[in-house]
Design an enzyme around this catalytic site. Structure first.
Site, PDB file in Angstrom:
ATOM      1  N   LYS A  81      40.281  39.762  34.288  1.00 52.59           N
ATOM      2  CA  LYS A  81      38.853  39.501  34.080  1.00 52.59           C
ATOM      3  C   LYS A  81      38.581  39.147  32.618  1.00 52.59           C
ATOM      4  O   LYS A  81      39.214  39.695  31.712  1.00 52.59           O
ATOM      5  CB  LYS A  81      38.052  40.750  34.492  1.00 52.59           C
ATOM      6  CG  LYS A  81      36.539  40.563  34.518  1.00 52.59           C
ATOM      7  CD  LYS A  81      35.858  41.828  35.047  1.00 52.59           C
ATOM      8  CE  LYS A  81      34.346  41.702  35.053  1.00 52.59           C
ATOM      9  NZ  LYS A  81      33.690  42.915  35.582  1.00 52.59           N
ATOM     10  N   SER A 121      30.331  42.450  39.213  1.00 50.84           N
ATOM     11  CA  SER A 121      30.476  41.358  38.259  1.00 50.84           C
ATOM     12  C   SER A 121      31.858  40.717  38.248  1.00 50.84           C
ATOM     13  O   SER A 121      32.044  39.653  37.660  1.00 50.84           O
ATOM     14  CB  SER A 121      30.152  41.875  36.848  1.00 50.84           C
ATOM     15  OG  SER A 121      31.075  42.888  36.468  1.00 50.84           O
ATOM     16  N   SER A 130      31.378  47.004  40.196  1.00 55.75           N
ATOM     17  CA  SER A 130      31.800  45.628  39.902  1.00 55.75           C
ATOM     18  C   SER A 130      33.213  45.268  40.351  1.00 55.75           C
ATOM     19  O   SER A 130      33.596  44.107  40.285  1.00 55.75           O
ATOM     20  CB  SER A 130      31.674  45.347  38.401  1.00 55.75           C
ATOM     21  OG  SER A 130      30.327  45.221  38.044  1.00 55.75           O
TER      22      SER A 130
END
Length: 488
Positions: free
Chosen positions: A77, A152, A176
């Site tokens: 990420k 997210s 997330s």
């Protein structure tokens, strides 16, 4: 040639026997990324040059037969620092930021000779539940490109779900990792707070953030958690707790396992078909010998309100460092120092980030601190106590990961509160610092539904044991989206 249907153990076997090289596996992974990227938009940066150089060096050194992860590619990420590789947190304010150090979790990946092939898209600074708040692009659900991938960590989830990579890392502040895992039909785990070092993770809510793994299967998830866990002197909140082999209980039966089903997790706001799917999953666990009983977590209804006060307050403090002076975006047409701050931050941050900074600054301001931030901390303690009470009698807690399946892109952009409420089932786990996993448990209208299993502090092994037992006796994890070769 593609290898994305092979497990980590199968890939390791091929590498050790020299049936493929690390370079060939990396090239195949990069080809899978390119082939599918237009359909899902998982990546902000593909680090092809660095990945191939690393793979070539590994081939020259030789694959370590005792190191399962040697030569295995994965995605990370874009809020996890990677030395010399763009790390933007999906924000304009960090559009050109290349860290001069690696996050501890990344150091651990490199320490096991894993190969980072790219950085995945996300909601800006991890603020959002749909991955639509990125400055760079909008990631699309792997099962239906008109739907959100969740957030997210949307890019980390779609990269695994679409067959671009076998493994990825995400971060979870209020759901997330688990929510995008649910929306894309993959396995995603938020470890216990402190299990994985946060050093090098671009901070959102420091008392809530935790890095964790995405994977195709439960065992692979545990194998990746084995790599990234452990105490880190650079992170004062990282735990001294001993790190077990998280795969140690996988394969054991779950006869007599006591699992709690909170009535609050099946109440108002939960889609009726999602509820049916989760009740069917609970029945299936009972058929494997588990005992499932209804319990109450009375204060969980306050979770969303508490979370948005605490997380936004921590964010308003953490994001003060992005000022247009030290690194990142700086506005043009500057006349004085105040201009640097005001213009750079106004132009560099997206709408959702600015909304949360304002909310957090308000909650911490004189005259409101006691009514909001202090009160939220007190209610957080009550939420923790609810969980502690349940874990006195039960091994795990079960429920849906999300109240619905993936919704239409753009459908909640004008209603941030509706998007906030979508995290009502995952947020309490972060507030209490507990570990939680989402595993594929069925489909509603052709879209995946995630089953959430929540464990006691530092008991990820029991979560994996139960998740693996469910996975071994169902085939939901074997069903793939069309982009990954699944049936229409």
């Amino acid at each position: 040639m593609t290898f994305n249907h092979k497990t980590i153990e199968e890939l390791h076997d091929l590498l050790v026997k020299k049936e493929i090289s690390a370079v060939e596996l990396t090239q195949a992974t990069l080809a899978d990324i390119k082939e599918r990227e237009a359909a899902v938009d998982s990546f902000i940066t593909v680090s092809e040059e660095e990945a191939l150089a690393q793979a070539a060096a590994l081939d020259a050194k030789g694959i370590d037969a005792d190191n399962l992860m040697s030569g295995i590619p994965l995605a990370v990420k874009d809020n996890i620092s990677t030395k010399g590789i763009l790390t933007t947190a999906a924000s304009k304010i960090l559009y050109n930021y290349k860290p001069i150090f690696d996050a501890t979790s990344v150091e651990k990946l490199y320490g096991k000779d894993m190969i980072i092939v790219g950085k995945t898209n996300m909601d800006e600074f991890a603020m959002g539940g749909s991955s639509e708040n990125s400055y760079f692009k909008t990631t699309k659900n792997a099962w239906d490109s008109s739907k959100v991938p969740g957030g997210s960590s949307g890019g980390s989830a779609t990269a695994v779900a679409s067959g671009q990579v076998r493994l990825s890392l995400g971060s979870d502040t209020g759901g997330s990792i688990r929510q995008p895992a649910s929306f894309n039909g993959v396995v995603g785990l938020k470890p216990t707070y402190g299990r994985v070092s946060r050093f090098g993770l671009i901070a959102f809510g420091s008392s809530l953030d935790q890095i964790g793994p995405f994977s195709q299967t439960v065992k692979e998830n545990a194998q990746l958690l084995n790599v990234i866990s452990g105490n880190d002197p650079k992170d004062s909140t990282s735990s001294q707790e001993e790190v077990p082999d998280f795969t140690s209980k996988i394969g054991q039966d779950i006869k007599g396992m006591k699992i709690a089903l909170p009535k609050e997790y099946m109440g108002e706001g939960i889609d009726s078909k999602v509820k049916e799917t989760i009740l069917a999953a609970a029945k299936h666990l009972e058929s494997l010998g588990a005992i499932v009983e209804e319990v109450s977590l009375p204060h969980s209804k306050y979770g969303v309100a508490v979370y948005y006060i605490i997380a936004s307050s921590e964010a308003s403090s953490n994001l003060q460092r992005f000022d247009g002076i030290r690194y990142g975006y700086r506005a043009e047409g500057i006349e004085n120092l105040e201009d640097v701050y005001v213009k750079s931050r106004s132009e560099g941050f997206g709408e959702e980030v600015k909304r949360r900074i304002m909310l957090g600054t308000f909650s911490l301001s004189s005259g409101y601190y006691d009514a909001y931030f202090k009160k939220a901390g007190q209610v957080r303690t009550l939420i923790m106590q609810d969980f502690a009470k349940v874990f006195e009698k039960y091994d795990l807690i079960l429920g849906p990961t999300a109240p619905t399946v993936a919704y239409d892109l753009g459908s909640q952009n004008q209603d941030p509160v509706a998007m906030y409420l979508a995290d009502l089932l995952t947020i309490p786990v972060n507030l209490a610092g507990l570990p939680g996993i989402s595993i594929p448990a069925g489909f509603v209208d052709g879209l995946p539904v995630g089953l959430q299993l929540i464990g006691n502090h530092f008991d990820e092994a029991t979560i994996y044991q139960t998740a693996a037992a469910f996975e071994a006796t169902t085939d939901y994890h074997k069903q793939q989206p069309v982009i990954f070769g699944g049936e229409k």
